[in-house]
Scaffold this active site. Structure first.
Site, PDB file in Angstrom:
ATOM      1  N   ALA A   1       0.825  -1.209   0.000  1.00  0.00           N
ATOM      2  CA  ALA A   1       0.000   0.000   0.000  1.00  0.00           C
ATOM      3  C   ALA A   1       0.852   1.248   0.000  1.00  0.00           C
ATOM      4  CB  ALA A   1      -0.919   0.002   1.226  1.00  0.00           C
ATOM      5  N   CYS A   2       0.307   2.318  -0.623  1.00  0.00           N
ATOM      6  CA  CYS A   2       0.968   3.626  -0.553  1.00  0.00           C
ATOM      7  C   CYS A   2      -0.097   4.707  -0.645  1.00  0.00           C
ATOM      8  CB  CYS A   2       2.010   3.788  -1.662  1.00  0.00           C
ATOM      9  SG  CYS A   2       1.312   3.903  -3.309  1.00  0.00           S
ATOM     10  N   GLY A   3       0.321   5.942  -0.611  1.00  0.00           N
ATOM     11  CA  GLY A   3      -0.621   7.055  -0.562  1.00  0.00           C
ATOM     12  C   GLY A   3      -1.675   7.014  -1.643  1.00  0.00           C
TER      13      GLY A   3
END
Lengths: 97, 145
Positions: free
Chosen positions: A7-9
């Site tokens: 996951a990331c922004g």
């Protein structure tokens, strides 16, 4: 089979990179794994469905809930370092599942 | 990968910046000038960093400014920026300083994924990346490619 999510922004940059790198490392370690990726917001809601969440170190604290429910949260400092990824996979015992 | 970006004019080289916001905006400017993204794409990236923190610094010295903002992206591409002085994202964490910037712009998932794979491959040679960090001019960068 192990189920993990990166996951990331935004779910389009670093999470994709993490997905590519961890897939490579899991393969090297001979671990059968399904790797998804998404934004941090979406991954927070789905985290309990996964054995582990891989994120940039910045986002670890946002997964405190999932961690409390037994999902392994792996924070990465250098997303390009296969060595760091391998060490953290082993540290979390994900190569033994 | 970087050679193609340089040939297209999708790069810039700077001495340094007063703050990370100026650096991020400068990194996107060649794409704005070429019409590859709308000016608002730079705002989206700045807002994303403000919201999520400096996670776009993915490895020591390397930042990948980007945002999920298809309406403001006309071309799925990368864009390179070199800052000869490290850009500081977090004054309390200098591991988040960066001199090498690779802007990601995407409105096409498939092409974007190919770009990312190319970028990862490009950055996988640590020795090369270290040299790129030290290169201060276009000539010095070209000599490495």
């Amino acid at each position: 089979m192990l189920k993990v999510i990166a996951a990331c922004g935004n779910g389009m940059g670093s999470s994709q990179m993490i997905k590519m790198k961890i897939s490579k490392v899991f393969k090297k370690l001979g671990v059968d794994v399904k790797v998804d990726h998404n934004s941090v917001g979406a991954a927070q809601n789905m985290a309990s469905e996964y054995d582990a969440v891989f994120v940039s170190q910045n986002f670890v604290k946002q997964f405190a809930n999932a961690a409390a429910h037994g999902t392994v949260i792996v924070g990465l400092k250098n997303l390009l370092s296969e060595q760091e990824i391998e060490e953290k996979i082993k540290e979390a015992g994900l190569d033994k599942k | 990968m970087l050679k193609e970006l340089i040939d297209k004019g999708y790069y810039s080289i700077h001495d340094g910046f007063d703050n990370w916001e100026d650096a991020v905006r400068a990194s996107v400017q060649p794409l704005i000038d070429a019409g590859a993204v709308k000016p608002a794409y730079a705002d989206s990236i700045v807002n994303s960093v403000k919201k999520f923190g400096p996670y776009i610094v993915i490895a020591p010295d390397i930042a990948i400014p980007h945002a999920e903002d298809k309406p403001n992206v006309n071309e799925t591409t990368l864009c390179f920026m070199k800052s000869n002085t490290p850009v500081v994202f977090d004054p309390e964490d200098h591991e988040k300083d960066a001199r090498l910037f690779f802007v990601l712009a995407s409105n096409d998932e498939e092409k974007h994924l190919k770009n990312l794979e190319g970028l990862m491959e490009f950055l996988s040679d640590e020795e090369f990346v270290a040299k790129l960090g030290e290169a201060k001019t276009l000539e010095e960068i070209k000599a490495l490619l």
